[in-house]
Write an enzyme that holds these catalytic residues in place. Structure first.
Site, mmCIF file in Angstrom:
data_model
loop_
_atom_site.group_PDB
_atom_site.id
_atom_site.type_symbol
_atom_site.label_atom_id
_atom_site.label_comp_id
_atom_site.label_asym_id
_atom_site.label_seq_id
_atom_site.Cartn_x
_atom_site.Cartn_y
_atom_site.Cartn_z
ATOM 1 N N THR A 38 54.974 48.293 99.469
ATOM 2 C CA THR A 38 54.145 47.486 98.575
ATOM 3 C C THR A 38 53.899 48.244 97.271
ATOM 4 O OG1 THR A 38 52.149 48.379 99.610
ATOM 5 C CG2 THR A 38 53.043 46.318 100.509
ATOM 6 N N TYR A 39 53.226 47.590 96.348
ATOM 7 C CA TYR A 39 52.987 48.130 94.997
ATOM 8 C C TYR A 39 52.365 49.522 95.080
ATOM 9 C CZ TYR A 39 51.470 48.229 90.133
ATOM 10 O OH TYR A 39 51.277 48.570 88.820
ATOM 11 N N PRO A 40 53.010 50.537 94.441
ATOM 12 C CA PRO A 40 52.547 51.916 94.638
ATOM 13 C C PRO A 40 51.382 52.364 93.754
ATOM 14 C CG PRO A 40 54.567 51.915 93.345
ATOM 15 C CD PRO A 40 54.295 50.480 93.722
ATOM 16 N N ARG A 41 51.200 51.736 92.594
ATOM 17 C CA ARG A 41 50.200 52.266 91.652
ATOM 18 C C ARG A 41 48.807 51.748 91.999
ATOM 19 N NH1 ARG A 41 52.938 53.542 86.233
ATOM 20 N NH2 ARG A 41 55.138 53.619 86.772
ATOM 21 N N HIS A 90 44.823 46.058 93.871
ATOM 22 C CA HIS A 90 45.932 46.323 94.801
ATOM 23 C C HIS A 90 45.398 46.997 96.053
ATOM 24 C CE1 HIS A 90 48.643 45.316 91.560
ATOM 25 N NE2 HIS A 90 48.053 46.215 90.798
#
Length: 623
Positions: free
Chosen positions: A185-188, A242
């Site tokens: 999934t989105y890392p940031r 996130h």
């Protein structure tokens, strides 16, 4: 996470007005970085141009980060080691068969250190060959919870500890796994939790990764649970833009197409995702005290009773291998034989050892990322660190680029895994003194306010007004305090050729000046991407070569290497600093040893320590 999820999102679009506060926070962060960075950089560069070659880069995030590193460097340089002595004994428990050997370290009260050699020698003399008895034997159980799911900072920290990856290298791999492989999934993200509407995804994701044999057993445990332990996994309020980094629910994860970096980062995230649903690991700690005459020797042992979540990483992993490294005065933990209180033990051998107190360690990227996350405060507990993350320096997405920025402008260098502040970086922080810009806590407060703008608890107008006032005051202070500042130039003594004094200047160390041309001898500061410090120049002038390798050089690929240096004369009689290494004499490229893969043993040791412990700011930062 998947094409299906994206389609669902587009079918249930929400009004842009719901995200106005998020946009306001992002715009405020960008503008604040630009206003502070641009104005501070220009003011400092103008006032310090006689002392530094090129711009003096300052910024809202990079400067307090540099201050954390510089203050540690000053502590290390000012540290004066003090000698002390320890006494270690090897015991054989009686009766002699079966052989039961163990080690113990002398303690006087709560301290293992003796102040003089004479004290240590007296203990050795008194105990040598003597009989002792086990006067204390305590066994306690300790439970250890699984670490939280990854956010970007914790993932970068583990990858740095285990594999020596820089923060930017980890981010690049995680971004590829998200964009190209669609496996993560989105890392940031700065969250270590998922939301309640994702609970139904957990077992399918576990089943998906369980198709790979190395995760099959751990995945089977998770999918077989009647009730998932969600207390430390699901927390809606801790997920804003996130959620934590976890594997995606896709048709398949293309592991065969991943490069080595991607595969390592993928492995970290998958194992962490599975481990968080496993029970606690249980250890039995044993503490033994053996008394010889009146001298008490302590022994510590630890046994993993229940692997729990540690089984996901391999049953053989023992706890806190870093403990001995962090505090080797306590002695090594060991696998103990069966012992009973009251038994007698023979001193098989005994010795004393001279030691010195050690300075604080330089920051690794992992340690620096954690310090940035908590605005410079040293916080070991990962739950507390997570609670402080909203008031850290920068954001997870920007911290890697800040470290790279400090490297690019020559404020810090990599020495293996350690980050070393250069003379330029030290001088910048020294000249700024107590300027608020150097305060990690101030930057942390700003990040907290930006987080409040996202939630509507603060306003963009109020924050930007304060930033403008701060920038105005900062420029005024820099203009006043740095006016007519001159960094004193070092005198390195007589030139080895003409005996004129060698004086430091902006670009090098030379015996010539406007008043006296000397003989032309010079050691240029710039060498293969590194600025040669004063100590190296002094050693070259005194002996003609360096005794140890100098770190921080960069090859054409941009990777770091280290090498010895020597002063050599060319055919025209001019002196030059050359690499004093076999590969240099053969005309070969420098070895990229510091970027090479770690040996299996060092990877395993780093992995244990990592498991047991737990993007630029803007154009202004580049001004």
């Amino acid at each position: 996470m998947t094409a299906q999820a994206i389609r669902e999102a587009f079918s249930t679009l929400r009004p842009a007005a719901e995200f106005a506060s998020l946009e306001a926070a992002a715009r405020s962060r960008s503008e604040a970085d630009w206003i502070v960075g641009m104005n501070a950089t220009r003011a400092a560069t103008i006032r310090l141009r006689s002392s530094f070659d090129g711009a003096v880069s300052l910024g809202r995030v990079q400067t307090p980060t540099l201050a954390i590193l510089a203050r540690r460097e000053v502590e290390i340089r000012n540290f004066v080691p003090e000698p002390y002595w320890v006494v270690d004994a090897r015991f054989l428990a009686l009766p002699e068969e079966p052989r039961r050997a163990y080690d113990g370290r002398l303690y006087v009260g709560t301290q293992p250190r003796l102040k003089t050699e004479a004290e240590a020698a007296a203990v050795v003399s008194a105990c040598e060959g003597q009989l002792g008895s086990i006067t204390k034997l305590e066994k306690t159980e300790r439970k250890e919870r699984a670490p939280l799911l990854y956010h970007l900072t914790s993932l970068q920290g583990d990858a740095n500890s285990r594999f020596g990856f820089s923060a930017s290298r980890t981010l690049a791999a995680a971004q590829r796994l998200y964009e190209e492989h669609k496996a993560l999934t989105y890392p940031r993200t700065n969250s270590r939790y998922i939301t309640s509407d994702m609970i139904g995804e957990i077992k399918p994701i576990a089943a998906l990764v369980g198709g790979q044999k190395e995760y099959a057993a751990a995945a089977s445990y998770v999918t077989g649970l009647d009730m998932l332990p969600l207390q430390r996994v699901v927390w809606n309020e801790k997920v804003t833009d996130h959620h934590a980094i976890i594997p995606t629910r896709a048709e398949r994860h293309p592991v065969d197409k991943m490069n080595e970096d991607d595969r390592k980062i993928y492995d970290l995230v998958v194992r962490r995702f599975l481990a968080v649903f496993h029970p606690e690991a249980v250890f039995e700690n044993t503490r033994v005290e053996t008394t010889v005459e009146t001298h008490v020797f302590r022994t510590s042992g630890k046994v993993l009773l229940v692997a729990g979540w540690r089984g996901v990483y391999g049953e053989g992993i023992s706890a806190d291998s870093s403990a001995a490294e962090d505090d080797d005065d306590a002695g090594d933990e060991q696998q103990l034989p069966k012992l009973e209180q009251g038994e007698q033990s023979q001193v098989h051998r005994i010795k004393w050892e001279a030691k010195e107190t050690k300075p604080p360690r330089r920051f690794s990227e992992r340690a620096l990322l954690e310090a940035m996350e908590t605005a410079g405060k040293l916080v070991d507990d990962e739950d507390l660190r997570a609670a402080m993350s909203e008031s850290g320096i920068g954001t997870p997405a920007t911290r890697a680029a800040i470290i790279e920025r400090l490297l690019t402008v020559g404020y810090i260098e990599r020495d293996g895994r350690a980050l070393v502040v250069t003379e330029k970086g030290l001088n910048v922080i020294r000249l700024l003194g107590e300027q608020p810009l150097t305060s990690p806590s101030l930057t942390g407060e700003w990040e907290h306010r930006l987080a409040n703008i996202e939630t509507g608890e603060d306003t963009r107008k109020a924050f930007m007004s304060d930033i403008v006032k701060f920038a105005e005051q900062l420029v005024g202070d820099l203009d006043t305090t740095l006016k007519d500042v001159r960094i004193p130039r070092a005198n390195l003594g007589p030139c080895p050729v003409c005996a004129n004094d060698i004086i430091e200047n902006r670009k090098g160390y030379s015996c010539w000046s406007a008043a006296d041309p000397g003989c032309g001898f010079v050691i240029w500061k710039a060498k293969a991407g590194k600025t040669l410090p004063l100590a190296v120049a002094r050693e070259l002038i005194k002996t003609g070569r360096t005794d140890k390798q100098v770190t921080g050089f960069k090859g054409r690929s941009g990777k770091s290497f280290r090498a010895k240096l020597a002063l050599m004369q060319n055919e025209e009689g001019r002196w030059r600093v050359e690499f004093d290494e076999p590969w240099a004499k053969e005309g070969a490229k420098p070895p990229e040893a510091e970027e090479a893969a770690l040996s299996a043993a060092s990877v395993a040791a780093a992995a244990i320590a990592a498991v047991a412990s737990d993007d630029g700011d803007s154009g202004a930062e580049a001004a």
